[in-house]
Design an enzyme around this catalytic site. Sequence first.
Site, short mmCIF file in Angstrom:
data_model
loop_
_atom_site.label_atom_id
_atom_site.label_comp_id
_atom_site.label_asym_id
_atom_site.label_seq_id
_atom_site.Cartn_x
_atom_site.Cartn_y
_atom_site.Cartn_z
N HIS A 1 0.83 -1.22 0.00
CA HIS A 1 0.00 0.00 0.00
C HIS A 1 0.87 1.27 0.00
O HIS A 1 0.52 2.26 0.64
CB HIS A 1 -0.99 -0.02 1.18
N GLU B 1 4.15 -5.21 8.70
CA GLU B 1 2.82 -5.07 8.11
C GLU B 1 2.33 -6.39 7.50
O GLU B 1 1.12 -6.59 7.35
CB GLU B 1 2.83 -3.98 7.02
N HIS C 1 -1.38 4.94 9.51
CA HIS C 1 -0.01 5.43 9.68
C HIS C 1 -0.06 6.78 10.40
O HIS C 1 0.27 7.82 9.82
CB HIS C 1 0.69 5.58 8.33
N HIS D 1 10.25 -3.95 4.12
CA HIS D 1 10.77 -2.58 4.06
C HIS D 1 11.05 -2.05 5.46
O HIS D 1 10.45 -2.48 6.43
CB HIS D 1 9.88 -1.62 3.27
C1 DHB Z 1 6.29 3.16 2.23
C2 DHB Z 1 5.36 3.49 3.21
C3 DHB Z 1 4.46 2.53 3.66
O1 DHB Z 1 3.50 2.80 4.57
C4 DHB Z 1 4.49 1.27 3.17
O2 DHB Z 1 3.64 0.36 3.68
C5 DHB Z 1 5.41 0.94 2.19
C6 DHB Z 1 6.30 1.89 1.72
C7 DHB Z 1 7.23 4.18 1.68
O3 DHB Z 1 7.19 5.33 2.13
O4 DHB Z 1 8.03 3.84 0.80
FE FE Z 2 2.51 1.04 5.37
#
Ligand code: DHB
Ligand code: FE
Length: 280
Positions: free
Chosen positions: A12, A240, A59, A193
Amino acid sequence: MAAITAGVGSSHVPAIGAAQDNGKLGDAYWKPIFAGYDWSRHWIDNAKPDVVILVYNDHASAFSQDVIPTFAIGCAESFAPADEGWGPRPVPVVEGHPELAWHITQSLILAEFDMTIMNRMDVDHGLTVPLSLMFGAPDAWPAKVIPLAVNVIQYPPPTANRCYKLGEAIAAAVASYPGDLNVQVWGTGGMSHQLTGTRAGLINTPFDTMFLDKLTADPAALRSLSHADYVREAGSEGMELVMWLIMRGALGRDAGELHRFYHVPASNTAVGHIVLVPEP
Ligand code: DHB
Ligand code: FE
């Protein structure tokens, strides 16, 4: 009778929403990412869900450090796109399904899941970006949405196993709804990530591939992973991914994979996407 007919997993990434809203979908960077959802947009046009139970995380848009529900379910008539600092995304207001949402809430609480009931909630990129990827840019979203927000921001989040069990309880709740509804469950977030700290920028493709492989046929392997396993392998925000297990738990023991997409990079992460159906 209401039935869960499919599950969707999707990253997302907020920058995908910004790219769509600013007309950059044709740019070389974003083009392959949207193309990875072409199959799914066509599929969902025919699958026509009445309601999507959309599992995502907020978030720091609707919630802050003041109040941190582990599991929050949206029972409102509608949910406005949140202002995440650049104004709300110019996407349609999300229409809820209060009757099914309250039915699920009662069923889950009687099954001893202590849900937080949201009668008002703005929804951020965690929810609206998967809608954009799956439905494009319509004037109104073609399905009602029941937002289900999970705390994966502040330690301790729910365990992967608890998430899977919540999915099973959602399936029981939907099956006992008296109305006739075609319901999908989506799990969003991930893939690997990490946005801050010394490991910022982490992407672990072997782990992501393993996660996608096991999700369909061997979710037990993913349920048994600890918080530390997820953070070590997928990064702090890769946590997540436990939300995908709510979707998987809702599909029952056997599931079949219809479509998969994986692409690096998208902003700070790998985009992962899967479409699953329950198998009798
Ligand atoms: C990013 C932010 C998010 O909330 C996520 O789930 C994936 C990537 C980002 O800022 O790259
Ligand atoms: Fe996220």
